[in-house]
Write a protein that holds these residues in place. Structure first.
Motif, PDB file in Angstrom:
ATOM      1  N   SER A  27       0.623  -1.225  -0.394  1.00  0.00           N
ATOM      2  CA  SER A  27       0.012   0.026  -0.122  1.00  0.00           C
ATOM      3  C   SER A  27       1.210   1.072   0.095  1.00  0.00           C
ATOM      4  O   SER A  27       0.033   2.341   0.697  1.00  0.00           O
ATOM      5  CB  SER A  27      -1.075   0.010   1.430  1.00  0.00           C
ATOM      6  N   GLY A  28       1.786   0.893  -1.003  1.00  0.00           N
ATOM      7  CA  GLY A  28       2.739   2.495  -0.905  1.00  0.00           C
ATOM      8  C   GLY A  28       2.442   3.655  -1.951  1.00  0.00           C
ATOM      9  O   GLY A  28       0.904   3.810  -2.300  1.00  0.00           O
ATOM     10  N   ALA A  29       3.971   4.310  -1.614  1.00  0.00           N
ATOM     11  CA  ALA A  29       2.520   5.737  -1.917  1.00  0.00           C
ATOM     12  C   ALA A  29       2.825   5.988  -4.025  1.00  0.00           C
ATOM     13  O   ALA A  29       3.241   6.814  -5.123  1.00  0.00           O
ATOM     14  CB  ALA A  29       3.310   6.846  -2.249  1.00  0.00           C
ATOM     15  N   GLY A  30       3.774   4.253  -4.814  1.00  0.00           N
ATOM     16  CA  GLY A  30       3.675   4.139  -6.252  1.00  0.00           C
ATOM     17  C   GLY A  30       4.970   5.413  -6.095  1.00  0.00           C
ATOM     18  O   GLY A  30       5.951   5.236  -5.708  1.00  0.00           O
ATOM     19  N   GLU A  31       4.640   6.247  -7.133  1.00  0.00           N
ATOM     20  CA  GLU A  31       5.485   6.895  -7.581  1.00  0.00           C
ATOM     21  C   GLU A  31       6.196   8.147  -7.370  1.00  0.00           C
ATOM     22  O   GLU A  31       7.343   9.172  -7.409  1.00  0.00           O
ATOM     23  CB  GLU A  31       4.782   7.132  -9.339  1.00  0.00           C
ATOM     24  N   VAL A  32       5.238   8.866  -6.168  1.00  0.00           N
ATOM     25  CA  VAL A  32       5.589   9.341  -5.197  1.00  0.00           C
ATOM     26  C   VAL A  32       6.246   9.231  -4.007  1.00  0.00           C
ATOM     27  O   VAL A  32       6.964   8.280  -4.261  1.00  0.00           O
ATOM     28  CB  VAL A  32       4.191  10.106  -4.350  1.00  0.00           C
ATOM     29  N   SER A  33       7.490  10.173  -3.688  1.00  0.00           N
ATOM     30  CA  SER A  33       8.440   9.779  -3.619  1.00  0.00           C
ATOM     31  C   SER A  33       8.809   9.976  -1.274  1.00  0.00           C
ATOM     32  O   SER A  33       7.464  10.431  -1.273  1.00  0.00           O
ATOM     33  CB  SER A  33       9.496  11.186  -2.789  1.00  0.00           C
ATOM     34  N   ALA A  34       9.029   9.159  -0.710  1.00  0.00           N
ATOM     35  CA  ALA A  34       8.369   9.224   0.462  1.00  0.00           C
ATOM     36  C   ALA A  34       7.911  10.318   1.275  1.00  0.00           C
ATOM     37  O   ALA A  34       7.927  10.237   1.882  1.00  0.00           O
ATOM     38  CB  ALA A  34       9.977   7.847   1.383  1.00  0.00           C
ATOM     39  N   ASP A  35       9.276  11.254   1.580  1.00  0.00           N
ATOM     40  CA  ASP A  35       9.166  12.708   1.486  1.00  0.00           C
ATOM     41  C   ASP A  35       7.821  13.466   1.413  1.00  0.00           C
ATOM     42  O   ASP A  35       7.019  13.959   1.854  1.00  0.00           O
ATOM     43  CB  ASP A  35      10.471  13.607   1.394  1.00  0.00           C
ATOM     44  N   GLU A  36       7.579  13.019  -0.043  1.00  0.00           N
ATOM     45  CA  GLU A  36       6.531  13.716  -0.923  1.00  0.00           C
ATOM     46  C   GLU A  36       5.468  13.325   0.071  1.00  0.00           C
ATOM     47  O   GLU A  36       4.353  13.587   0.286  1.00  0.00           O
ATOM     48  CB  GLU A  36       6.486  14.205  -1.890  1.00  0.00           C
ATOM     49  N   GLY A  37       5.625  11.874   0.018  1.00  0.00           N
ATOM     50  CA  GLY A  37       4.220  10.963   0.551  1.00  0.00           C
ATOM     51  C   GLY A  37       3.718  11.172   2.022  1.00  0.00           C
ATOM     52  O   GLY A  37       2.648  11.384   2.231  1.00  0.00           O
ATOM     53  N   ALA A  38       5.135  11.576   3.295  1.00  0.00           N
ATOM     54  CA  ALA A  38       4.658  11.797   4.572  1.00  0.00           C
ATOM     55  C   ALA A  38       4.185  12.974   4.388  1.00  0.00           C
ATOM     56  O   ALA A  38       3.527  13.547   5.039  1.00  0.00           O
ATOM     57  CB  ALA A  38       6.292  11.910   5.017  1.00  0.00           C
ATOM     58  N   ARG A  39       4.454  14.698   3.111  1.00  0.00           N
ATOM     59  CA  ARG A  39       3.877  15.630   3.432  1.00  0.00           C
ATOM     60  C   ARG A  39       2.342  15.453   3.349  1.00  0.00           C
ATOM     61  O   ARG A  39       1.521  16.012   4.023  1.00  0.00           O
ATOM     62  CB  ARG A  39       4.813  16.724   1.922  1.00  0.00           C
ATOM     63  N   ARG A  40       2.835  14.921   2.215  1.00  0.00           N
ATOM     64  CA  ARG A  40       0.755  15.009   1.740  1.00  0.00           C
ATOM     65  C   ARG A  40      -0.241  14.164   3.483  1.00  0.00           C
ATOM     66  O   ARG A  40      -1.325  14.331   3.481  1.00  0.00           O
ATOM     67  CB  ARG A  40       0.105  13.586   0.825  1.00  0.00           C
ATOM     68  N   LEU A  41       0.894  12.913   4.087  1.00  0.00           N
ATOM     69  CA  LEU A  41       0.054  12.265   5.070  1.00  0.00           C
ATOM     70  C   LEU A  41      -0.133  13.146   6.031  1.00  0.00           C
ATOM     71  O   LEU A  41      -1.616  13.110   6.292  1.00  0.00           O
ATOM     72  CB  LEU A  41       0.782  10.965   4.864  1.00  0.00           C
ATOM     73  N   TYR A  42       0.276  14.374   6.565  1.00  0.00           N
ATOM     74  CA  TYR A  42       0.955  14.680   7.710  1.00  0.00           C
ATOM     75  C   TYR A  42      -0.471  15.990   6.858  1.00  0.00           C
ATOM     76  O   TYR A  42      -0.652  16.586   8.258  1.00  0.00           O
ATOM     77  CB  TYR A  42       1.868  15.358   8.035  1.00  0.00           C
ATOM     78  N   GLY A  43      -0.248  16.037   6.109  1.00  0.00           N
ATOM     79  CA  GLY A  43      -1.236  17.304   5.659  1.00  0.00           C
ATOM     80  C   GLY A  43      -2.234  16.915   5.717  1.00  0.00           C
ATOM     81  O   GLY A  43      -3.175  17.608   6.116  1.00  0.00           O
ATOM     82  N   SER A  44      -2.423  15.612   5.162  1.00  0.00           N
ATOM     83  CA  SER A  44      -3.566  15.267   5.977  1.00  0.00           C
ATOM     84  C   SER A  44      -4.961  14.769   7.541  1.00  0.00           C
ATOM     85  O   SER A  44      -5.718  15.066   7.639  1.00  0.00           O
ATOM     86  CB  SER A  44      -4.279  13.802   4.978  1.00  0.00           C
ATOM     87  N   ALA A  45      -3.359  14.183   7.804  1.00  0.00           N
ATOM     88  CA  ALA A  45      -3.487  14.218   9.119  1.00  0.00           C
ATOM     89  C   ALA A  45      -4.300  15.720   9.938  1.00  0.00           C
ATOM     90  O   ALA A  45      -4.914  15.652  10.639  1.00  0.00           O
ATOM     91  CB  ALA A  45      -2.646  14.034  10.475  1.00  0.00           C
ATOM     92  N   VAL A  46      -3.426  16.710  10.170  1.00  0.00           N
ATOM     93  CA  VAL A  46      -3.641  18.041  10.383  1.00  0.00           C
ATOM     94  C   VAL A  46      -5.407  18.146  10.094  1.00  0.00           C
ATOM     95  O   VAL A  46      -5.788  18.751  10.745  1.00  0.00           O
ATOM     96  CB  VAL A  46      -3.396  18.982   9.749  1.00  0.00           C
ATOM     97  N   ARG A  47      -5.283  18.020   8.771  1.00  0.00           N
ATOM     98  CA  ARG A  47      -7.327  18.000   8.288  1.00  0.00           C
ATOM     99  C   ARG A  47      -8.616  17.445   9.451  1.00  0.00           C
ATOM    100  O   ARG A  47      -9.110  17.400   9.556  1.00  0.00           O
ATOM    101  CB  ARG A  47      -7.354  17.579   7.146  1.00  0.00           C
ATOM    102  N   LEU A  48      -7.705  15.970   9.428  1.00  0.00           N
ATOM    103  CA  LEU A  48      -8.753  15.279  11.018  1.00  0.00           C
ATOM    104  C   LEU A  48      -8.817  15.868  11.359  1.00  0.00           C
ATOM    105  O   LEU A  48      -9.449  16.029  12.352  1.00  0.00           O
ATOM    106  CB  LEU A  48      -7.460  14.196  10.222  1.00  0.00           C
ATOM    107  N   PHE A  49      -7.737  16.323  12.188  1.00  0.00           N
ATOM    108  CA  PHE A  49      -7.487  16.806  13.662  1.00  0.00           C
ATOM    109  C   PHE A  49      -7.907  18.302  13.698  1.00  0.00           C
ATOM    110  O   PHE A  49      -8.956  19.394  14.785  1.00  0.00           O
ATOM    111  CB  PHE A  49      -5.816  17.633  14.065  1.00  0.00           C
ATOM    112  N   GLU A  50      -8.884  19.020  12.443  1.00  0.00           N
ATOM    113  CA  GLU A  50      -9.558  19.961  12.406  1.00  0.00           C
ATOM    114  C   GLU A  50     -11.083  19.619  11.695  1.00  0.00           C
ATOM    115  O   GLU A  50     -11.696  20.466  11.980  1.00  0.00           O
ATOM    116  CB  GLU A  50      -8.834  21.091  10.630  1.00  0.00           C
ATOM    117  N   ALA A  51     -11.171  18.478  12.441  1.00  0.00           N
ATOM    118  CA  ALA A  51     -12.533  18.618  12.121  1.00  0.00           C
ATOM    119  C   ALA A  51     -13.153  18.260  13.243  1.00  0.00           C
ATOM    120  O   ALA A  51     -12.703  18.160  14.183  1.00  0.00           O
ATOM    121  CB  ALA A  51     -13.261  16.874  11.835  1.00  0.00           C
TER     122      ALA A  51
END
Length: 259
Positions: free
Chosen positions: A70-94
Motif C-alpha cells: 500500500s505504498g505511495a507509487g511514484e511519489v517519493s517517501a518525503d512527498e508521501g509524508a508531506r501529503r500524509l501529514y497534511g491530511s492528518a492535520v485536516r483530521l485534527f481540524e474536524a
C-alpha cells in the motif's frame, strides 16, 4: 482518494468510518485524506453528532506497509509524508468528537491515527506500539504532541524510545485507552455506545467545549509534523533504517550500527 473507507450513519447521531483494508488495514496518504474528508463532510451534517473510527479485519491499523502493498507509487517517501501529514492535520481540524475502536494492533502511524481521536476503546488482545525506534525511524503523525498529551511525558518517552508493544490492560492503566472491555467482540459496540452517549448531549455545547479543549492542537500537530518529517527524511537514508525495515518485513531481530 481511496474507496477503502466505509461510511455508515446510525440512527443515534453516530457516524461510523470503517477502514476496509483487512487484515492489517495499512494506511497511505489517500486513506488518511479520505478519513479527514469524511470527518469534515459529516461535521456539516446536523444529523451526525459524533464519529467512530473502526476497521474491518483483525487489526485497527498496523501502520504503513513497508512490504510495499500500500505504498505511495511514484511519489517519493518525503512527498508521501508531506501529503500524509497534511491530511492528518485536516483530521485534527474536524469538529466532531471521535472515538476510535481499536481491535488488534495500532502500530506506528496506526497509533498516530488512534491518537487523532478524542477517545480510544480497546480489549484484551488490543496492542499498541510506537515502534519507530525499532525500525530506525523518527516518530510521526504529530505524536510529538499527541502521545505525551494523552499519557504524559514519561510514559510517552518510554514508548517512543523503547518502541515496545503494550497490551490493552497497560494502555488503559497509563491513560492511552479510555474504555477497556472484557472481550474483543465488544470493542466496536462499546465505541458506538460511547459516541452515542456524547451525541445525546447538546450538540452546540459539545462542539464548543471540544474546540476549547483542543484549542491550538491542529496547529501544534502541523508544526510537529514538519519537524518529524524532516527527521524522518534523513533517517531514511541511513543503514539502520534499511536494516530495521528488512528485519520488520522478514521478521528477524535487527542489528543496528549507528550509520
Amino acid at each position: 482518494m481511496t474507496t477503502d473507507l466505509g461510511i455508515e450513519l446510525l440512527s443515534d447521531g453516530v457516524g461510523v468510518l470503517e477502514i476496509r483494508r483487512p487484515p492489517n488495514n495499512f494506511f497511505d496518504p489517500d486513506l488518511i485524506e479520505s478519513i479527514a474528508s469524511a470527518a469534515h463532510q459529516l461535521s456539516a451534517s446536523e444529523a451526525v453528532r459524533a464519529l467512530v473510527i473502526a476497521s474491518e479485519g483483525k487489526n485497527f491499523c498496523a501502520g504503513a506497509d513497508f512490504a510495499g502493498t500500500s505504498g505511495a507509487g511514484e511519489v517519493s517517501a518525503d512527498e508521501g509524508a508531506r501529503r500524509l501529514y497534511g491530511s492528518a492535520v485536516r483530521l485534527f481540524e474536524a469538529e466532531l468528537p471521535i472515538v476510535a475502536a481499536v481491535q488488534g494492533a495500532a502500530v506506528g502511524g496506526g497509533l498516530g491515527l488512534a491518537l487523532a481521536a478524542d477517545f480510544r476503546v480497546a480489549g484484551p488482545s488490543s496492542r499498541f506500539a510506537a515502534n519507530f525506534s525499532r525500525i530506525g525511524l523518527h516518530h510521526g503523525f504529530g505524536m510529538t504532541v499527541t502521545l505525551p498529551g494523552v499519557v504524559g511525558a514519561q510514559h510517552a518517552a518510554d514508548l517512543l524510545l523503547t518502541g515496545r508493544r503494550i497490551d490493552g490492560l497497560e494502555a488503559h492503566r497509563i491513560g492511552l485507552v479510555d474504555r477497556l472491555v472484557d472481550t474483543d467482540a465488544a470493542i466496536r459496540a462499546t465505541a458506538i455506545a460511547f459516541a452515542a452517549e456524547i451525541a445525546t448531549a447538546a450538540p452546540l455545547a459539545v462542539r464548543s467545549i471540544r474546540a476549547t479543549m483542543r484549542r491550538g492542537l491542529a496547529d501544534a500537530v502541523a508544526a510537529a509534523t514538519e519537524h518529524e518529517r524532516a527527521e524522518q527524511a534523513w533517517l531514511r537514508d541511513t543503514d539502520d533504517f534499511a536494516e530495521g525495515i528488512r528485519a520488520s518485513v522478514e521478521r528477524w531481530t535487527p542489528t543496528f550500527s549507528a550509520r
